[in-house]
Design a protein around this motif. Structure first.
Motif, PDB file in Angstrom:
ATOM      1  N   LYS A 125      41.607  41.930  46.834  1.00 20.21           N
ATOM      2  CA  LYS A 125      42.343  43.033  47.459  1.00 20.21           C
ATOM      3  C   LYS A 125      42.235  44.311  46.643  1.00 20.21           C
ATOM      4  CE  LYS A 125      45.923  40.606  50.115  1.00 20.21           C
ATOM      5  NZ  LYS A 125      47.379  40.331  50.220  1.00 20.21           N
ATOM      6  N   ASN A 126      42.415  44.196  45.339  1.00 20.98           N
ATOM      7  CA  ASN A 126      42.332  45.386  44.480  1.00 20.98           C
ATOM      8  C   ASN A 126      40.937  45.997  44.519  1.00 20.98           C
ATOM      9  OD1 ASN A 126      45.003  45.175  43.665  1.00 20.98           O
ATOM     10  ND2 ASN A 126      44.515  43.943  41.865  1.00 20.98           N
ATOM     11  N   ASP A 133      40.630  34.627  43.274  1.00 25.41           N
ATOM     12  CA  ASP A 133      41.960  35.233  43.201  1.00 25.41           C
ATOM     13  C   ASP A 133      42.055  36.308  44.284  1.00 25.41           C
ATOM     14  OD1 ASP A 133      44.110  36.985  42.530  1.00 25.41           O
ATOM     15  OD2 ASP A 133      44.015  36.350  40.433  1.00 25.41           O
ATOM     16  N   GLU A 134      42.900  36.084  45.265  1.00 21.57           N
ATOM     17  CA  GLU A 134      42.989  37.010  46.395  1.00 21.57           C
ATOM     18  C   GLU A 134      43.394  38.412  45.955  1.00 21.57           C
ATOM     19  OE1 GLU A 134      45.721  37.442  50.368  1.00 21.57           O
ATOM     20  OE2 GLU A 134      44.618  35.553  50.105  1.00 21.57           O
ATOM     21  N   ASN A 135      44.263  38.508  44.958  1.00 21.33           N
ATOM     22  CA  ASN A 135      44.683  39.834  44.488  1.00 21.33           C
ATOM     23  C   ASN A 135      43.522  40.611  43.879  1.00 21.33           C
ATOM     24  OD1 ASN A 135      47.395  39.730  45.262  1.00 21.33           O
ATOM     25  ND2 ASN A 135      47.972  38.607  43.419  1.00 21.33           N
TER      26      ASN A 135
END
Length: 235
Positions: free
Chosen positions: A28-29, A23-25
């Motif tokens: 990123k987080n 999951d890219e998010n």
């Protein structure tokens, strides 16, 4: 470090998962929390040491997987045994999500007292929140991820137990563990990722921090399960 210990370090071996399974998010987080610059997924994972030669390591899907597959089982029991279950909840997700869910479940099911500080009411749980959080983090950090069993939280009338599959690593004893002077890591990459977002310290201070807040905490090993047990003060 002998070869047997090296083969146990499953978290930094090549994973069957691919970057499309992440999951890219979540990445990123995590990068934001770790105070690293973001450019793209592969570079971010390389900076986190979660990818090697274009291939994911086993720790990557545990933290960033769309279906991470990490499991947590929580239950409340009516007495001091497992004979009667009052509540049970099973969770599945990534390591960071389950750490939060475990802590929320415990705090929802233990007694919360209060004290006044000046004009303000301050909630006081019967077990130190800091100690509980350290124990939960330790369970996910040091568990044996090759074992299909899940981390478990068991809330009894007289105690709260946090159980993780896998006995102490590298010949470490409970007596040595309680001194806080020795730390051996089964999952160095999992530990390093948690360190990057300040959830663990690099010097293995988790157990000393638990003992500072809850000196009567008990540690034991039963059938390859490591158990941290906090007595409930209201019992």
């Amino acid at each position: 470090l002998n070869k047997n210990h090296e083969t146990l370090r499953w978290d930094n071996k090549i994973s069957k998962a691919t970057i499309t399974d992440l999951d890219e998010n979540k990445v990123k987080n995590f990068v934001k929390q770790a105070e690293l610059p973001w450019d793209n997924m592969p570079n971010a994972l390389e900076k986190l040491d979660a990818m090697r030669d274009g291939k994911l390591l086993n720790a990557a899907p545990l933290f960033f997987g769309k279906k991470a597959g990490v499991k947590l089982r929580c239950a409340v029991f009516a007495s001091t045994t497992t004979s009667t279950i009052l509540d049970r909840h099973d969770y599945e997700g990534d390591i960071l999500t389950l750490i939060e869910e475990a802590q929320k479940y415990i705090l929802k099911n233990i007694h919360i007292g209060m004290r006044l500080e000046g004009l303000y009411r301050v909630d006081v749980p019967e077990i130190s929140v800091e100690a509980l959080r350290e124990a939960v983090i330790n369970a996910f950090c040091h568990r044996d991820y090759r074992d299909p069993e899940e981390v478990r939280v068991a809330i009894f009338k007289d105690r709260v137990e946090i159980r993780n599959p896998g006995s102490l690593f590298g010949g470490l004893t409970i007596e040595e563990l309680r001194t806080g002077s020795i730390s051996k890591r089964r999952n160095p990459l999992v530990a390093d990722l948690l360190r990057r977002i300040h959830m663990v310290e690099g010097w293995g201070r988790g157990i000393p921090l638990i003992l500072e807040s809850e000196p009567d905490v008990k540690f034991e090993e039963i059938a390859q399960i490591f158990i941290t047990s906090f007595g409930r003060k209201s019992f």
